[in-house]
Write an enzyme that holds these catalytic residues in place. Structure first.
Site, mmCIF file in Angstrom:
data_model
loop_
_atom_site.group_PDB
_atom_site.id
_atom_site.type_symbol
_atom_site.label_atom_id
_atom_site.label_comp_id
_atom_site.label_asym_id
_atom_site.label_seq_id
_atom_site.Cartn_x
_atom_site.Cartn_y
_atom_site.Cartn_z
ATOM 1 N N HIS A 8 0.835 -1.208 0.000
ATOM 2 C CA HIS A 8 0.000 0.000 0.000
ATOM 3 C C HIS A 8 0.868 1.255 0.000
ATOM 4 C CE1 HIS A 8 -3.430 -2.584 0.861
ATOM 5 N NE2 HIS A 8 -4.224 -1.541 0.734
ATOM 6 N N ASP A 129 -8.297 3.326 -1.061
ATOM 7 C CA ASP A 129 -6.874 3.303 -1.404
ATOM 8 C C ASP A 129 -6.527 4.297 -2.497
ATOM 9 O OD1 ASP A 129 -6.422 1.338 0.461
ATOM 10 O OD2 ASP A 129 -6.303 -0.305 -0.981
ATOM 11 N N ASP A 142 -8.731 -0.716 -5.018
ATOM 12 C CA ASP A 142 -8.321 -1.238 -3.715
ATOM 13 C C ASP A 142 -7.211 -2.260 -3.953
ATOM 14 O OD1 ASP A 142 -9.420 -1.166 -0.733
ATOM 15 O OD2 ASP A 142 -8.743 -3.211 -1.146
#
Length: 243
Positions: A8, A129, A142
């Protein structure tokens, strides 16, 4: 968990349109050190990044790849908060029973019905995200680092559908889509869901391989406008918004 946070972090700070290797190599090396991974993983991670950036997100939309998205066309970790009406697993299950057959897993109402949480009223808060703009349409992404199996075949449509159902990611992306719809309704003059909302992409990073097929590693969805309206009516407390 640490690997998921690492990926991420990489994609949050990555310049998708950078053509030179230095940016990726420097970023990956920095993040590997920060998360306690050996630098021996650098080339593997860079290969994964290149595959993800070159992935056709929607074969029906020409040139729709992350490598074509600049910094000015994206929002990372978009935070949202909206007031909730009174909600319970029973009312949530009933809502999706009404919508059974609208491109949603038929098992979704039963899965939601098995959730255990006290009836609640307050605020829904979360983070998307990535939201990006491409040719007048907004999309949400995501990142998923789930290990679905040892081979690329485990990340095909069947494996992805199973992972989406078991992880209740379908409910998750519906909440994200509702939040993005609310965000755009409040900020974008003339916003129209049908014209402006492009869709949802859940990218399972370990399974992406565009050379094999664009079907591997990516789950695509676009909730109907009617479903989003229903979710807005049933979940969002509009009176609280007006205060």
């Amino acid at each position: 968990t640490k690997a998921g946070l690492f990926f991420h972090d990489i994609f949050e700070h990555l310049d998708f349109r950078s053509e030179g290797p230095d940016h990726k190599e420097t970023l990956v090396s920095e993040k590997l050190r920060a998360y306690g991974f050996e630098d021996a993983w650098r080339e593997t991670v860079i290969t994964m990044i290149d595959r993800v950036l070159g992935l056709p997100l929607d074969p029906a939309v020409k040139d729709l790849r992350l490598s074509n998205i600049g910094h000015g066309e994206r929002l990372n970790e978009l935070e949202f908060t909206f007031p909730l009406r009174s909600l319970s697993s029973k009312t949530l299950r009933a809502l999706f029973l009404e919508e059974r057959g609208r491109d949603l897993p038929r098992s979704l109402p039963e899965t939601i019905g098995a959730l255990e949480f006290a009836p609640t009223r307050g605020f829904m808060r979360g983070f998307v995200d990535l939201v990006f703009l491409f040719r007048g349409r907004y999309y949400l992404v995501d990142w998923k680092s789930n290990i679905l199996g040892k081979g690329i075949e485990d990340y095909g449509p069947e494996g992805l559908s199973r992972a989406m159902a078991e992880g209740l990611y379908t409910l998750q992306y519906l909440i994200y889509a509702l939040a993005l719809d609310q965000y755009l309704r409040l900020r974008l003059p003339g916003y129209d869901y049908e014209k402006s909302f492009g869709g949802v992409f859940y990218i399972f990073l370990r399974g992406v391989d565009p050379e094999r097929s664009a079907e591997y590693g990516i789950y695509r969805a676009r909730p109907s406008a009617g479903l989003i309206r229903l979710l807005r009516d049933r979940l969002i407390d509009e009176e609280a918004l007006a205060i």
